[in-house]
Scaffold this active site. Structure first.
Site, PDB file in Angstrom:
ATOM      1  N   ASP A 231      38.997 -71.977 -65.850  1.00  0.00           N
ATOM      2  CA  ASP A 231      38.403 -70.469 -65.737  1.00  0.00           C
ATOM      3  C   ASP A 231      37.582 -69.222 -66.767  1.00  0.00           C
ATOM      4  OD1 ASP A 231      38.506 -67.158 -63.872  1.00  0.00           O
ATOM      5  OD2 ASP A 231      39.888 -68.770 -62.866  1.00  0.00           O
TER       6      ASP A 231
ATOM      7  N   ASP B 290      34.700 -65.600 -64.367  1.00  0.00           N
ATOM      8  CA  ASP B 290      35.782 -64.231 -64.029  1.00  0.00           C
ATOM      9  C   ASP B 290      34.311 -63.387 -64.266  1.00  0.00           C
ATOM     10  OD1 ASP B 290      38.541 -62.907 -63.006  1.00  0.00           O
ATOM     11  OD2 ASP B 290      37.728 -62.620 -64.609  1.00  0.00           O
TER      12      ASP B 290
ATOM     13  N   GLU C 187      31.832 -66.248 -60.379  1.00  0.00           N
ATOM     14  CA  GLU C 187      32.109 -64.810 -59.482  1.00  0.00           C
ATOM     15  C   GLU C 187      31.701 -64.243 -59.292  1.00  0.00           C
ATOM     16  OE1 GLU C 187      36.655 -62.995 -58.362  1.00  0.00           O
ATOM     17  OE2 GLU C 187      35.897 -62.871 -60.288  1.00  0.00           O
TER      18      GLU C 187
ATOM     19  N   HIS D 222      42.744 -66.425 -54.397  1.00  0.00           N
ATOM     20  CA  HIS D 222      44.077 -65.904 -55.424  1.00  0.00           C
ATOM     21  C   HIS D 222      43.664 -64.650 -55.088  1.00  0.00           C
ATOM     22  CE1 HIS D 222      41.365 -66.273 -58.624  1.00  0.00           C
ATOM     23  NE2 HIS D 222      42.021 -65.242 -58.477  1.00  0.00           N
ATOM     24  N   ASP D 223      42.903 -64.014 -55.004  1.00  0.00           N
ATOM     25  CA  ASP D 223      42.785 -63.027 -54.630  1.00  0.00           C
ATOM     26  C   ASP D 223      42.543 -62.173 -53.108  1.00  0.00           C
ATOM     27  OD1 ASP D 223      43.043 -61.589 -57.631  1.00  0.00           O
ATOM     28  OD2 ASP D 223      40.487 -63.507 -57.614  1.00  0.00           O
TER      29      ASP D 223
HETATM   30  C1  GLC Z   1      38.857 -61.547 -61.040  1.00  0.00           C
HETATM   31  C2  GLC Z   1      40.175 -62.636 -60.446  1.00  0.00           C
HETATM   32  C3  GLC Z   1      41.001 -61.589 -60.568  1.00  0.00           C
HETATM   33  C4  GLC Z   1      41.962 -60.874 -62.011  1.00  0.00           C
HETATM   34  C5  GLC Z   1      40.567 -60.256 -62.226  1.00  0.00           C
HETATM   35  C6  GLC Z   1      40.295 -59.382 -63.325  1.00  0.00           C
HETATM   36  O1  GLC Z   1      38.383 -60.391 -59.811  1.00  0.00           O
HETATM   37  O2  GLC Z   1      39.564 -63.459 -59.718  1.00  0.00           O
HETATM   38  O3  GLC Z   1      42.005 -62.686 -60.331  1.00  0.00           O
HETATM   39  O4  GLC Z   1      42.901 -60.547 -61.958  1.00  0.00           O
HETATM   40  O5  GLC Z   1      38.902 -61.026 -62.188  1.00  0.00           O
HETATM   41  O6  GLC Z   1      39.903 -60.497 -64.370  1.00  0.00           O
END
Ligand code: GLC
Ligand code: CA
Length: 537
Positions: A101, A203, A265, A326-327
């Protein structure tokens, strides 16, 4: 038609590991790298091709690793660089790729870059972050909001200015308008690529660039009144003109190494999502497609979305599908156990690289977290909407077996998040023994996808069936067996006429893992909540 001419990330399946919750090896209640290494044979047995590991870098853990204080090291909680190298080699020895990541939008406020930046207004790293004077009334420089509640600006009394943070205040945003920032991140990429990692999930890649004038964002007239962050239309803090030049440079750096992959993402509508492939396919290989997470679970809505996505992909671009992460609330919680089987069948028979979130192969559900155990910042900052925005429920430890602590950590240890109450019955060991379990279904589906070119890389075409609950589609590849998939998103039985596809077919796999045999496609009976993968005669 040679399946080998498709790169591994088009043929393959990605599995997301949330390292804090996968496997603890040293009894501190938090998952770690040796834990992942110890479970590699399980991952191979799932028939997946690559793991993406959520952040494992040194971090004060204000956002559980997404607040990085050193991009080129391993948090002692997770192990050492030597542990990482061992994991990488052991994975590669088993034919598994490893994606890390990459978190380029922000650092931790304890990162040395930020410590320098905040030390004085004339520090050379001052403008590596986004600092502004207070508004005339002393308040924040503009109306931007943090994803995790409140203003996106934090006042720093020491230098009398505000800094921008899209997430928690301990996650200051980097300034990609400063010429030194991107090169520094590209060096981070090289550090890991040279070590042998197979690529990155990047990310919040759409957030990297901010409006040069930091203009106020307009209200969103369609706001549903729930999450304050969505009160504004994020037209100046996200997906801003110029972002693609940055993504292109990241990709060019990745391409200095052979056979690597860049996943982004990208929570975006199709038209904007498509742009993250790059005009010359020179940006993300796989900008994440989150529609299966976001859409209502309705056969016709999903069908239209799959068709529209296929049509929106730029020429030569390869699609992908994500069912959970995970979100987001777990798929089995969103749609129920029976439909979670249908969803896994959909994920693993669509055209495009599938991504599975750990635990979804056994139907793990959200675990309700008592208020005093809540750890996730958006839930802590916004207690009134904690059940909606809190992400602890989908981050609880992996359920390996029926022993105390589910085999995640030793008996007697308190895991960092509670183990699901259903772990004694819903776990890997038990489902591995049961030929009709969700795990057995998952493994059978990945096996079939790997074995059948039509399912792996073939074309997709949806089929009209005239029943609102049913989504049916064909997968075909030249010179290979043809497949017809029929998924019942509803709890009623249907008899379908699919004779326009063929007269007969053979059921290759059913969601109950029992139904088999030849079927007459003019009168195809589909049970409630049933999914069928059929080989067309
Ligand atoms: C992304 C991640 C999330 C995190 C955010 C800030 O959306 O998937 O878990 O809190 O970025 O880094
Ligand atoms: Ca541990």
């Amino acid at each position: 038609m040679l399946i080998e001419k498709f790169p591994w990330w088009q043929r393959g399946i990605i599995y997301q590991i949330y390292p804090r919750s996968f496997q603890d090896s040293n009894g501190d209640g938090i998952g770690d790298l040796p834990g992942i290494t110890a479970r590699l044979d399980y991952l191979v047995s799932l028939g997946i091709d690559a793991i993406w590991i959520s952040p494992i870098y040194p971090s004060p853990m204000r956002d559980f690793g997404y607040d990085v204080s050193d991009y080129c090291a391993i948090h002692p909680l997770f192990g050492t660089l030597a542990d990482f190298d061992r994991l990488l080699h052991a994975a590669h020895a088993r034919g598994l790729r490893v994606l890390l990541d990459l978190v380029p939008n922000h650092t931790s406020d304890e990162h040395p870059w930020f410590i320098e930046s905040r030390s004085s207004r004339d520090n050379p790293k001052r403008d590596w972050y986004i600092w502004r004077d207070p508004a005339p009334d002393g308040g924040p420089p503009n109306n931007w909001l943090s994803h995790f509640g409140g203003s996106a600006w934090e006042f720093d009394a020491h230098t009398g200015q505000y800094y921008l943070h899209t997430f928690v205040k301990e996650q200051p945003d980097l300034n990609y308008r400063h010429p030194e920032v991107l090169p520094a991140i590209l060096d981070v990429m090289r550090f890991w690529l040279a070590r042998g990692v197979d690529g990155f999930r990047v990310d919040v890649i759409t957030h990297l660039l901010k409006d040069a004038q930091l203009r106020d964002e307009p209200l969103d007239p369609n706001w549903d009144g729930i999450e304050p962050y969505y009160r504004l239309r994020h037209i100046y803090s996200r997906n801003v003109d110029g972002i693609h030049a940055i993504v292109r440079q990241m990709r060019a750096t990745l391409d200095e190494y052979p056979d690597r992959v860049m996943v982004g993402e990208t929570y975006l509508p199709n038209e904007e999502l498509a742009k993250y492939y790059g005009e010359h396919l020179d940006e993300c290989h796989l900008p994440f497609n989150f529609q299966l997470i976001r859409l209502p679970w309705d056969a016709q809505i999903v069908r239209r979305a799959v068709d529209a996505y296929a049509a929106a992909l730029p020429p030569g671009a390869w699609g992908n599908w994500v069912l959970g992460n995970h979100d987001r609330h777990r798929v089995a919680t969103r749609i129920g156990q029976a439909q979670a089987r249908v969803a896994n069948m959909l994920l693993l028979t669509l055209r495009g690289t599938p991504t599975t979130y750990q635990g979804e192969e056994i139907g793990m559900e959200d675990v309700p977290i008592p208020p005093e155990f809540v750890q996730d910042p958006p839930a802590l900052n916004q207690p009134e909407i904690a059940p909606i925005v809190g992400r602890d429920p989908e981050r609880t430890p992996m359920q390996w077996d029926a022993s105390p602590n589910a085999g995640f950590t030793r008996a007697g240890v308190t895991p960092w998040l509670p183990i699901a109450p259903d772990y004694a019955t819903r776990n890997v060991a038990r489902q591995a023994q049961d030929p009709t379990s969700m795990l057995s279904l998952y493994r059978a589906l990945t096996r079939l996808r790997r074995a059948e070119p039509a399912l792996c890389i073939g074309d997709y075409r949806s089929v009209d069936v005239g029943a609102a609950d049913i989504f049916a589609y064909e997968r075909t590849a030249e010179g290979a067996a043809r497949f017809l998939i029929a998924l019942n998103f509803g709890a009623r039985a249907h008899t379908l006429d699919l004779s326009r596809v063929a007269r007969t077919a053979r059921i290759e796999m059913a969601t109950d893992m029992q139904r088999r045999g030849h079927v007459d496609l003019q009168h195809l009976e589909v049970a409630p909540n049933e999914g069928l993968v059929m080989r067309v005669d």
